[in-house]
Every structure is written in structure tokens, then in C-alpha cells.
Scaffold this motif. Structure first.
Motif, short mmCIF file in Angstrom:
data_model
loop_
_atom_site.label_atom_id
_atom_site.label_comp_id
_atom_site.label_asym_id
_atom_site.label_seq_id
_atom_site.Cartn_x
_atom_site.Cartn_y
_atom_site.Cartn_z
N ASP A 31 0.96 -1.21 -0.01
CA ASP A 31 0.03 0.05 0.03
C ASP A 31 0.93 1.34 -0.05
N CYS A 32 0.52 2.40 -0.30
CA CYS A 32 0.88 3.50 -0.47
C CYS A 32 1.68 4.11 0.91
N LYS A 33 1.02 3.89 1.89
CA LYS A 33 1.68 4.33 3.27
C LYS A 33 2.82 3.53 3.48
N THR A 34 2.96 2.17 3.17
CA THR A 34 4.06 1.32 3.61
C THR A 34 5.27 1.88 2.41
N ALA A 35 4.70 1.65 1.32
CA ALA A 35 5.89 2.12 0.16
C ALA A 35 6.48 3.41 0.57
N THR A 36 5.83 4.41 1.06
CA THR A 36 6.29 5.64 1.60
C THR A 36 7.28 5.61 2.65
N LEU A 37 7.05 4.59 3.47
CA LEU A 37 7.72 4.29 4.82
C LEU A 37 9.24 3.62 4.20
N VAL A 38 9.17 2.71 3.08
CA VAL A 38 10.15 1.77 2.79
C VAL A 38 11.13 2.95 1.91
N TYR A 39 10.44 3.72 1.02
CA TYR A 39 11.32 4.29 -0.03
C TYR A 39 11.63 5.85 -0.06
N GLN A 40 11.06 6.50 1.08
CA GLN A 40 11.15 7.76 1.31
C GLN A 40 12.46 8.40 1.77
N GLY A 41 13.06 7.37 2.32
CA GLY A 41 14.53 7.89 2.90
C GLY A 41 15.21 6.69 3.51
N GLY A 42 16.46 6.82 3.59
CA GLY A 42 17.27 5.98 4.39
C GLY A 42 17.79 4.86 3.59
N ASN A 43 17.95 3.79 4.38
CA ASN A 43 18.41 2.47 3.60
C ASN A 43 17.20 1.74 3.26
N TYR A 44 16.82 1.46 2.14
CA TYR A 44 15.52 0.79 1.84
C TYR A 44 15.41 -0.61 2.22
N LEU A 45 16.66 -1.39 2.35
CA LEU A 45 16.73 -2.80 2.45
C LEU A 45 16.31 -2.67 4.18
N GLU A 46 16.92 -1.84 4.92
CA GLU A 46 16.79 -1.97 6.40
C GLU A 46 15.23 -1.56 6.81
N ASN A 47 14.83 -0.51 5.83
CA ASN A 47 13.56 -0.21 5.99
C ASN A 47 12.81 -1.13 5.87
N ILE A 48 12.97 -2.35 4.92
CA ILE A 48 11.90 -3.32 4.50
C ILE A 48 12.07 -4.23 5.67
N ARG A 49 13.51 -4.49 6.30
CA ARG A 49 13.68 -5.50 7.41
C ARG A 49 13.08 -4.97 8.47
N GLU A 50 12.90 -3.70 8.93
CA GLU A 50 12.01 -3.15 9.93
C GLU A 50 10.65 -3.29 9.81
N ILE A 51 10.09 -3.03 8.81
CA ILE A 51 8.56 -3.18 8.38
C ILE A 51 8.08 -4.50 8.23
N PHE A 52 8.75 -5.37 8.02
CA PHE A 52 8.64 -6.74 7.68
C PHE A 52 9.47 -7.84 8.12
N PRO A 53 9.38 -7.91 9.46
CA PRO A 53 10.75 -8.98 9.98
C PRO A 53 10.56 -10.16 9.84
N VAL A 54 9.27 -10.58 9.91
CA VAL A 54 8.79 -12.08 9.57
C VAL A 54 9.25 -12.21 8.16
N ALA A 55 8.62 -11.51 7.25
CA ALA A 55 8.79 -12.09 6.07
C ALA A 55 10.42 -11.94 5.40
N TRP A 56 11.17 -10.94 6.19
CA TRP A 56 12.58 -10.89 5.94
C TRP A 56 13.20 -12.34 6.42
N LYS A 57 12.79 -12.81 7.70
CA LYS A 57 13.51 -14.04 8.13
C LYS A 57 13.05 -15.22 7.25
N PHE A 58 11.80 -15.08 6.62
CA PHE A 58 11.33 -16.32 5.83
C PHE A 58 12.05 -16.29 4.58
N LEU A 59 12.43 -15.27 3.95
CA LEU A 59 12.98 -15.10 2.76
C LEU A 59 14.48 -15.46 3.03
N GLU A 60 15.02 -15.33 4.28
CA GLU A 60 16.47 -15.48 4.47
C GLU A 60 16.38 -16.96 4.55
#
Length: 133
Positions: free
Chosen positions: A2-31
Motif C-alpha cells: 500500500d501507499c503508506k508502507t511504500a512511502t515508509l520504505v522508499y522515502q529515505g534511508g536504507n531501503y533494505l533496512e526499512n523493509i527489514r524493520e517493517i516486514f521482519p517475519v517476511a525478511w526471516k522467511f526469505l532468508e
């Protein structure tokens, strides 16, 4: 995603770290599935697919997901967004030391492969997965 989440991920900082923080369970699963793919770790669903379609000239590993849990929704959001999918593929390819490509397939299953699959390659896998439902 959704737009709110995409904004949190891509508006600044480290995109991968943002994904890891917002989606920790999915990150662990993909690893976990990245290492399981590289290590050729057995999976019952994957084995059943292979029984139906036979061996293929490319590497893949498919696991079935519960279509109602939050992880499945998060994976669909992350892998359905081309930017996050490409970021995650690049990152986990580097982590495991070989190319990995992520897809969602049939009834919210997850597919890891050695290249981006073509329609001709993935269609038999899709049809086999449907038979197992």
C-alpha cells in the motif's frame, strides 16, 4: 504494497533496512528459503510438485503458504512490488553467494529459482500446484 508502507520504505534511508524493520517475519522467511534453496533442503510440497512435473533443466524450490496468515500477505506485498522484489533478490543472492529469484505462485505458495522463470517453465509448476490443493 500500500501507499503508506511504500512511502515508509522508499522515502529515505536504507531501503533494505526499512523493509527489514517493517516486514521482519517476511525478511526471516526469505532468508530461510534462500538458504534452503541453496542447500537443496527437502520440502514435502516441493517433492510433490516434482513427482507431478518430473525434473526440470533449472533449479527451483517451492513451499506452500497458508493463504490467510500475515506472512503470506506480506510476501505478496513485497514480491508483488517489482522494486522491493529486485532489492530482495539482489540482497539475498549476495547473502547466499548465488543468484536467487523469488516469486509467488498458486494459492500463495512461494517459489525460489535460479533465474526468472518464463511462462513455459512456470505453467507446469502452477498446474501441478493446483492439483495438490
Amino acid at each position: 504494497m500500500d501507499c503508506k508502507t511504500a512511502t515508509l520504505v522508499y522515502q529515505g534511508g536504507n531501503y533494505l533496512e526499512n523493509i527489514r524493520e517493517i516486514f521482519p517475519v517476511a525478511w526471516k522467511f526469505l532468508e530461510e528459503v534462500s538458504f534452503a534453496y541453496v542447500d537443496a533442503k527437502p520440502d514435502h510440497f516441493d517433492a510433490a510438485i516434482r513427482e507431478i512435473v518430473g525434473e526440470k533443466p533449472f533449479r527451483y524450490r517451492m513451499v506452500h503458504r497458508d493463504d490467510k496468515d500475515q506472512l503470506t500477505k506480506d510476501l505478496a506485498d513485497l514480491l508483488g512490488d517489482i522494486t522491493s522484489r529486485l532489492l530482495l533478490e539482489k540482497h539475498f543472492s549476495e547473502v547466499v553467494g548465488q543468484p536467487v529469484f523469488f516469486s509467488t505462485i498458486c494459492c500463495n505458495s512461494h517459489l525460489t529459482s535460479d533465474h526468472e522463470l518464463t511462462l513455459e517453465e512456470v505453467l507446469p509448476l502452477q498446474c501441478a500446484a493446483v492439483k495438490l490443493q
